[in-house]
Motif scaffolding. Structure first.
Motif, PDB file in Angstrom:
ATOM      1  N   ASP A 258      18.240  -4.989 -29.135  1.00  0.00           N
ATOM      2  CA  ASP A 258      18.858  -6.272 -29.498  1.00  0.00           C
ATOM      3  C   ASP A 258      20.236  -6.404 -28.865  1.00  0.00           C
ATOM      4  O   ASP A 258      20.589  -7.477 -28.341  1.00  0.00           O
ATOM      5  CB  ASP A 258      18.953  -6.373 -31.023  1.00  0.00           C
ATOM      6  N   LEU A 259      21.004  -5.324 -28.904  1.00  0.00           N
ATOM      7  CA  LEU A 259      22.342  -5.360 -28.301  1.00  0.00           C
ATOM      8  C   LEU A 259      22.242  -5.536 -26.787  1.00  0.00           C
ATOM      9  O   LEU A 259      23.024  -6.294 -26.187  1.00  0.00           O
ATOM     10  CB  LEU A 259      23.104  -4.082 -28.640  1.00  0.00           C
ATOM     11  N   LEU A 260      21.278  -4.862 -26.155  1.00  0.00           N
ATOM     12  CA  LEU A 260      21.104  -5.020 -24.706  1.00  0.00           C
ATOM     13  C   LEU A 260      20.735  -6.454 -24.352  1.00  0.00           C
ATOM     14  O   LEU A 260      21.195  -6.991 -23.337  1.00  0.00           O
ATOM     15  CB  LEU A 260      20.028  -4.057 -24.202  1.00  0.00           C
ATOM     16  N   ASP A 261      19.907  -7.092 -25.191  1.00  0.00           N
ATOM     17  CA  ASP A 261      19.566  -8.501 -24.959  1.00  0.00           C
ATOM     18  C   ASP A 261      20.811  -9.376 -25.033  1.00  0.00           C
ATOM     19  O   ASP A 261      21.008 -10.282 -24.207  1.00  0.00           O
ATOM     20  CB  ASP A 261      18.533  -8.965 -25.986  1.00  0.00           C
ATOM     21  N   ARG A 262      21.648  -9.118 -26.020  1.00  0.00           N
ATOM     22  CA  ARG A 262      22.880  -9.910 -26.155  1.00  0.00           C
ATOM     23  C   ARG A 262      23.818  -9.668 -24.982  1.00  0.00           C
ATOM     24  O   ARG A 262      24.449 -10.609 -24.473  1.00  0.00           O
ATOM     25  CB  ARG A 262      23.571  -9.570 -27.468  1.00  0.00           C
ATOM     26  N   LEU A 263      23.885  -8.418 -24.545  1.00  0.00           N
ATOM     27  CA  LEU A 263      24.735  -8.114 -23.388  1.00  0.00           C
ATOM     28  C   LEU A 263      24.176  -8.745 -22.117  1.00  0.00           C
ATOM     29  O   LEU A 263      24.937  -9.191 -21.249  1.00  0.00           O
ATOM     30  CB  LEU A 263      24.873  -6.601 -23.215  1.00  0.00           C
TER      31      LEU A 263
ATOM     32  N   GLU B 254      29.001   1.679 -32.493  1.00  0.00           N
ATOM     33  CA  GLU B 254      28.094   1.890 -33.618  1.00  0.00           C
ATOM     34  C   GLU B 254      26.754   2.443 -33.142  1.00  0.00           C
ATOM     35  O   GLU B 254      26.198   3.370 -33.733  1.00  0.00           O
ATOM     36  CB  GLU B 254      27.874   0.588 -34.384  1.00  0.00           C
ATOM     37  N   ILE B 255      26.242   1.844 -32.023  1.00  0.00           N
ATOM     38  CA  ILE B 255      24.983   2.340 -31.461  1.00  0.00           C
ATOM     39  C   ILE B 255      25.141   3.783 -30.991  1.00  0.00           C
ATOM     40  O   ILE B 255      24.259   4.635 -31.206  1.00  0.00           O
ATOM     41  CB  ILE B 255      24.526   1.434 -30.297  1.00  0.00           C
ATOM     42  N   ASP B 256      26.266   4.072 -30.376  1.00  0.00           N
ATOM     43  CA  ASP B 256      26.549   5.431 -29.916  1.00  0.00           C
ATOM     44  C   ASP B 256      26.557   6.398 -31.102  1.00  0.00           C
ATOM     45  O   ASP B 256      25.963   7.495 -31.044  1.00  0.00           O
ATOM     46  CB  ASP B 256      27.896   5.450 -29.197  1.00  0.00           C
ATOM     47  N   LEU B 257      27.205   5.987 -32.191  1.00  0.00           N
ATOM     48  CA  LEU B 257      27.305   6.852 -33.374  1.00  0.00           C
ATOM     49  C   LEU B 257      25.931   7.069 -34.019  1.00  0.00           C
ATOM     50  O   LEU B 257      25.585   8.192 -34.415  1.00  0.00           O
ATOM     51  CB  LEU B 257      28.267   6.223 -34.376  1.00  0.00           C
ATOM     52  N   ILE B 258      25.151   5.984 -34.107  1.00  0.00           N
ATOM     53  CA  ILE B 258      23.803   6.113 -34.677  1.00  0.00           C
ATOM     54  C   ILE B 258      22.962   7.055 -33.831  1.00  0.00           C
ATOM     55  O   ILE B 258      22.235   7.917 -34.347  1.00  0.00           O
ATOM     56  CB  ILE B 258      23.138   4.725 -34.785  1.00  0.00           C
ATOM     57  N   GLY B 259      23.036   6.900 -32.510  1.00  0.00           N
ATOM     58  CA  GLY B 259      22.287   7.777 -31.618  1.00  0.00           C
ATOM     59  C   GLY B 259      22.697   9.226 -31.748  1.00  0.00           C
ATOM     60  O   GLY B 259      21.859  10.133 -31.773  1.00  0.00           O
ATOM     61  N   GLN B 260      23.997   9.460 -31.881  1.00  0.00           N
ATOM     62  CA  GLN B 260      24.487  10.832 -32.025  1.00  0.00           C
ATOM     63  C   GLN B 260      24.017  11.443 -33.338  1.00  0.00           C
ATOM     64  O   GLN B 260      23.628  12.622 -33.380  1.00  0.00           O
ATOM     65  CB  GLN B 260      26.021  10.842 -31.945  1.00  0.00           C
ATOM     66  N   ARG B 261      24.022  10.648 -34.387  1.00  0.00           N
ATOM     67  CA  ARG B 261      23.552  11.168 -35.678  1.00  0.00           C
ATOM     68  C   ARG B 261      22.063  11.498 -35.629  1.00  0.00           C
ATOM     69  O   ARG B 261      21.617  12.493 -36.226  1.00  0.00           O
ATOM     70  CB  ARG B 261      23.831  10.141 -36.764  1.00  0.00           C
TER      71      ARG B 261
ATOM     72  N   TYR C 210      31.066  15.133 -33.018  1.00  0.00           N
ATOM     73  CA  TYR C 210      30.631  13.887 -32.342  1.00  0.00           C
ATOM     74  C   TYR C 210      31.105  13.896 -30.919  1.00  0.00           C
ATOM     75  O   TYR C 210      32.292  13.972 -30.646  1.00  0.00           O
ATOM     76  CB  TYR C 210      31.202  12.679 -33.072  1.00  0.00           C
ATOM     77  N   ASP C 211      30.153  13.886 -29.991  1.00  0.00           N
ATOM     78  CA  ASP C 211      30.479  13.911 -28.560  1.00  0.00           C
ATOM     79  C   ASP C 211      29.920  12.656 -27.918  1.00  0.00           C
ATOM     80  O   ASP C 211      28.735  12.567 -27.617  1.00  0.00           O
ATOM     81  CB  ASP C 211      29.863  15.151 -27.914  1.00  0.00           C
ATOM     82  N   SER C 212      30.776  11.653 -27.714  1.00  0.00           N
ATOM     83  CA  SER C 212      30.306  10.378 -27.165  1.00  0.00           C
ATOM     84  C   SER C 212      29.932  10.499 -25.705  1.00  0.00           C
ATOM     85  O   SER C 212      29.287   9.627 -25.152  1.00  0.00           O
ATOM     86  CB  SER C 212      31.389   9.296 -27.321  1.00  0.00           C
TER      87      SER C 212
ATOM     88  N   GLU D  31      23.084   5.347 -23.199  1.00  0.00           N
ATOM     89  CA  GLU D  31      23.664   5.242 -21.857  1.00  0.00           C
ATOM     90  C   GLU D  31      23.520   3.818 -21.320  1.00  0.00           C
ATOM     91  O   GLU D  31      24.434   3.276 -20.681  1.00  0.00           O
ATOM     92  CB  GLU D  31      22.970   6.239 -20.922  1.00  0.00           C
ATOM     93  N   ALA D  32      22.373   3.178 -21.578  1.00  0.00           N
ATOM     94  CA  ALA D  32      22.148   1.812 -21.107  1.00  0.00           C
ATOM     95  C   ALA D  32      23.130   0.841 -21.754  1.00  0.00           C
ATOM     96  O   ALA D  32      23.671  -0.047 -21.091  1.00  0.00           O
ATOM     97  CB  ALA D  32      20.715   1.386 -21.402  1.00  0.00           C
ATOM     98  N   VAL D  33      23.363   1.014 -23.055  1.00  0.00           N
ATOM     99  CA  VAL D  33      24.300   0.133 -23.765  1.00  0.00           C
ATOM    100  C   VAL D  33      25.708   0.317 -23.228  1.00  0.00           C
ATOM    101  O   VAL D  33      26.427  -0.655 -22.961  1.00  0.00           O
ATOM    102  CB  VAL D  33      24.245   0.417 -25.277  1.00  0.00           C
ATOM    103  N   ARG D  34      26.110   1.567 -23.044  1.00  0.00           N
ATOM    104  CA  ARG D  34      27.463   1.830 -22.536  1.00  0.00           C
ATOM    105  C   ARG D  34      27.625   1.302 -21.107  1.00  0.00           C
ATOM    106  O   ARG D  34      28.634   0.677 -20.778  1.00  0.00           O
ATOM    107  CB  ARG D  34      27.763   3.330 -22.569  1.00  0.00           C
TER     108      ARG D  34
END
Length: 418
Positions: free
Chosen positions: A100-105, A145-152, A165-167, A197-200
């Motif tokens: 969803d975030l990628l679509d918005r971006l 937030e997406i990065d944090l969710i992915g890391q968790r 946490y390693d971003s 990685e795609a979102v970042r």
């Protein structure tokens, strides 16, 4: 099938047949414990593309390693179905949020990719304001937030709930190797990393696009300001040239009128020269924009050239009329002065008294000769000023004919517009 009925197994086999026939090679069904259930159970294996076999629980380890069998099948594979469902739900939710975030971006990227440059100063300023709002949207996108969710998720898959946490994900290989030995969950690790990685990358790309378009929008705003100033100057030149041409060839029929015209023209010329300060500033701005690699450099150069040429034509007309009016004043002054002296010259010539003494006669002859020379000198000056005035008028008329037909100011600017 221990403790189960045929109606329990067949829907499962049907789903495998309909959706996973190309992936499933063999199905092993544990024989029921109850004698009567054994008798009533029929697989109907001819219906399926994969091989189906009835097997006892004791014979199952001969086919499948006990490390790949769960505890209820007397194996050692650790598997918690509730935990697996919870992880799948968390993974699917993460993938959905990332998509969803990628679509918005992507929508923001599409907006940034448009070359929707405004046609006026107000529109260009509004576009800059909207572009600044776009930056807020890019910055506030929930990438962290997406990065944090992915890391968790990665921490849960690796069984390390206390890892830092390693971003940057510098230890991807070690993280992947520590994931619980579940092929399905293990396969999701690259997907998680890929989504993060795609979102970042998308956000960073948007920031680059935003900065690139900001430069373009700033240049557009500068261009429209430049065009607006040029339009004002073209309007001024065109209007004042029309006024100027109304009495362009009027040079006066007397010294007094010529003098008044000269003073009026000098005042008009000085006012016009004050305007040139603005034109010079505009031309300087044009040079600066061209040197800064403006995207419309060729258009700016063309407009500046037309403005400079139009001004020089106007200024040439001013200079020629200045020179002609000066010649007109001189001619009328000499002519009127000559006419005023005619009576005195005539009176001096009519005095025909001839002295009897030689010395007085010589003096009279000398005086009469001087009178003749002064008359000739005055006439020569009048004639020369007359000839100079005619030549000046001829040049001035030629300059007048060189003036182009009065153009529309916007035509001068937006010809070959960008």
């Amino acid at each position: 099938m221990r403790g189960a009925t045929c109606n329990t197994a067949k829907p499962i086999l049907k789903v495998l047949q309909e959706h996973f026939a190309s992936s499933v090679h063999a199905v092993y069904v544990i024989k029921p414990d109850n004698f009567w259930q054994k008798q009533r159970f029929s697989l109907g294996s001819h219906k399926y593309k994969f091989e189906t076999s009835m097997i006892s629980l004791e014979a199952l380890p001969k086919i499948i390693d006990t490390t790949q069998l769960t505890g209820d099948l007397e194996g050692t594979l650790h598997y918690d179905h509730a935990q697996w469902i919870d992880m799948r739900l968390a993974l699917e939710d993460f993938v959905w949020q990332a998509a969803d975030l990628l679509d918005r971006l992507d929508d923001l990227q599409e907006d940034l990719s448009r070359n929707d440059f405004a046609d006026d100063v107000i529109g260009a300023k509004r576009a800059i304001d909207l572009h600044n709002e776009m930056k807020k949207k890019i910055t506030k996108a929930p990438v962290e937030e997406i990065d944090l969710i992915g890391q968790r998720l990665l921490q849960r898959l690796s069984g390390d709930s206390n890892s830092g946490y390693d971003s940057g994900y510098s230890g991807r290989d070690s993280e992947a190797s520590s994931v619980v030995s579940n092929p399905d969950l293990l396969a999701s690790v690259p997907q998680i990393l890929q989504n993060v990685e795609a979102v970042r990358s998308s956000q960073q790309h948007l920031k680059t696009l935003w900065q690139h378009k900001k430069v373009k929008l700033d240049q557009c705003f500068q261009l429209r300001l430049f065009e607006q100033d040029c339009e004002k100057m073209f309007d001024w030149i065109c209007h004042n040239r029309d006024v100027f041409l109304m009495n362009y060839v009027e040079i006066g029929h007397s010294y007094q009128v010529a003098k008044e015209l000269q003073e009026e023209h000098n005042h008009f010329t000085m006012s016009s020269m004050n305007v040139y300060v603005n034109i010079d500033r505009i031309l300087t701005v044009a040079s600066r924009l061209i040197e800064s690699n403006h995207y419309a450099a060729q258009h700016i150069r063309g407009v500046a050239t037309r403005l400079d040429r139009t001004w020089k034509q106007f200024a040439a007309g001013l200079d020629e009329r200045t020179a002609v009016l000066a010649l007109s004043v001189l001619f009328h002054h000499k002519a009127e002065e000559y006419v005023e002296n005619v009576s005195s010259w005539n009176q001096a010539c009519e005095n025909m008294t001839i002295p009897s003494e030689i010395m007085v006669l010589e003096a009279a002859i000398h005086q009469h000769q001087n009178l003749y020379e002064s008359m000739c000198q005055a006439y020569t000056e009048v004639y020369n000023s007359y000839q100079a005035l005619l030549n000046g008028l001829d040049i001035m008329i030629q300059v007048c004919h060189c003036f182009p037909t009065t153009p529309n100011a916007r035509d001068c600017i937006f010809n070959n517009n960008v």
